[in-house]
Design a protein around this motif. Structure first.
Motif, PDB file in Angstrom:
ATOM      1  N   GLU A   6      30.854 -47.178 -35.704  1.00  0.00           N
ATOM      2  CA  GLU A   6      31.282 -47.015 -34.315  1.00  0.00           C
ATOM      3  C   GLU A   6      31.884 -45.639 -34.084  1.00  0.00           C
ATOM      4  O   GLU A   6      31.599 -44.991 -33.088  1.00  0.00           O
ATOM      5  N   SER A   9      29.139 -43.054 -34.008  1.00  0.00           N
ATOM      6  CA  SER A   9      28.372 -43.058 -32.772  1.00  0.00           C
ATOM      7  C   SER A   9      29.212 -42.506 -31.616  1.00  0.00           C
ATOM      8  O   SER A   9      28.673 -41.875 -30.712  1.00  0.00           O
ATOM      9  N   GLY A  10      30.519 -42.710 -31.633  1.00  0.00           N
ATOM     10  CA  GLY A  10      31.400 -42.130 -30.622  1.00  0.00           C
ATOM     11  C   GLY A  10      31.422 -40.617 -30.725  1.00  0.00           C
ATOM     12  O   GLY A  10      31.404 -39.904 -29.709  1.00  0.00           O
ATOM     13  N   GLU A  12      29.015 -38.763 -32.095  1.00  0.00           N
ATOM     14  CA  GLU A  12      27.690 -38.303 -31.678  1.00  0.00           C
ATOM     15  C   GLU A  12      27.553 -38.331 -30.160  1.00  0.00           C
ATOM     16  O   GLU A  12      26.981 -37.412 -29.568  1.00  0.00           O
ATOM     17  N   GLN A  13      28.087 -39.372 -29.525  1.00  0.00           N
ATOM     18  CA  GLN A  13      28.020 -39.474 -28.069  1.00  0.00           C
ATOM     19  C   GLN A  13      28.824 -38.359 -27.414  1.00  0.00           C
ATOM     20  O   GLN A  13      28.381 -37.765 -26.431  1.00  0.00           O
ATOM     21  N   GLU A  16      26.824 -35.231 -27.700  1.00  0.00           N
ATOM     22  CA  GLU A  16      25.697 -35.278 -26.769  1.00  0.00           C
ATOM     23  C   GLU A  16      26.165 -35.033 -25.335  1.00  0.00           C
ATOM     24  O   GLU A  16      25.522 -34.291 -24.575  1.00  0.00           O
ATOM     25  N   ASP A  17      27.269 -35.658 -24.950  1.00  0.00           N
ATOM     26  CA  ASP A  17      27.818 -35.445 -23.608  1.00  0.00           C
ATOM     27  C   ASP A  17      28.192 -33.981 -23.394  1.00  0.00           C
ATOM     28  O   ASP A  17      27.923 -33.403 -22.329  1.00  0.00           O
ATOM     29  N   ASN A  20      25.014 -31.972 -22.985  1.00  0.00           N
ATOM     30  CA  ASN A  20      24.446 -32.153 -21.650  1.00  0.00           C
ATOM     31  C   ASN A  20      25.236 -31.376 -20.595  1.00  0.00           C
ATOM     32  O   ASN A  20      24.655 -30.797 -19.677  1.00  0.00           O
ATOM     33  N   TYR A  78      27.432 -31.510 -34.582  1.00  0.00           N
ATOM     34  CA  TYR A  78      26.436 -32.197 -33.755  1.00  0.00           C
ATOM     35  C   TYR A  78      26.111 -31.373 -32.505  1.00  0.00           C
ATOM     36  O   TYR A  78      24.962 -31.272 -32.100  1.00  0.00           O
ATOM     37  N   VAL A 170      37.701 -39.416 -23.402  1.00  0.00           N
ATOM     38  CA  VAL A 170      37.021 -40.211 -24.430  1.00  0.00           C
ATOM     39  C   VAL A 170      37.986 -40.633 -25.517  1.00  0.00           C
ATOM     40  O   VAL A 170      37.641 -41.449 -26.362  1.00  0.00           O
TER      41      VAL A 170
END
Length: 179
Positions: A6, A9-10, A12-13, A16-17, A20, A78, A170
């Motif tokens: 978890e 993935s947080g 990585e998210q 990614e955010d 973007n 990342y 976050v």
């Protein structure tokens, strides 16, 4: 093990955010709309350099804002990997259009080196934006154009503030330190 998955993935998210956000052009367009008509500069150069500055500023803000957070290095890794993949794709597309190759990631690295060097040379500056603005204007072709200096400073400050706000929302760390 599930908790580690978890957290990863947080992270990585978050990366990614941030990626973007870095490649989104809405604030570039907004700053271009507000660039004063009297600016003694090629507007297409300013637009091109604004996007570069935004990408670099996001990458710079991650370790700056997460100075002591354990997630700092992973998010940075990342993020820069995503930027490198984006750059490669952009370079290939542009190369096909113009008939010669370009290495956009190298352009980003070179510009980052330029900004870091300027910050190191002026380490007594009251804040980084005071150094970034003139360097941005120089990269655009006219270091002395006050409107371009202000545009670069605005992009840098707004980007740092947005990254800080995002990282706070976050809640990856209680150790957000950038101002």
């Amino acid at each position: 093990m599930e908790k580690l998955k978890e957290a990863k993935s947080g992270i990585e998210q978050a990366a990614e955010d941030l990626f973007n956000f870095a490649v989104d052009r809405e604030d570039v367009k907004a700053l271009m709309a507000y660039l004063h008509e009297a600016a003694d500069i090629k507007r297409n150069s300013v637009e091109y350099e604004l996007q570069i500055l935004k990408i670099i500023s996001v990458g710079w803000a991650i370790p700056y804002c997460l100075e002591n957070a354990p997630q700092k290095d992973l998010i940075s890794a990342y993020y820069w990997r995503a930027i490198q993949n984006f750059s490669q794709s952009l370079s290939e597309t542009f190369g096909l259009m113009v008939g010669h190759s370009i290495d956009y990631f190298q352009v980003l690295k070179d510009r980052l080196d330029t900004y870091v060097s300027a910050l190191q040379q002026q380490s007594d500056a009251p804040e980084p934006a005071v150094v970034i603005g003139p360097e941005f204007a120089k990269a655009c072709g006219n270091r002395d154009d006050v409107f371009t200096v202000m545009t670069g400073s605005r992009m840098f400050l707004a980007t740092i503030a947005s990254v800080k706000q995002y990282l706070e929302t976050v809640n990856l760390s209680d150790q957000i330190v950038c101002h």
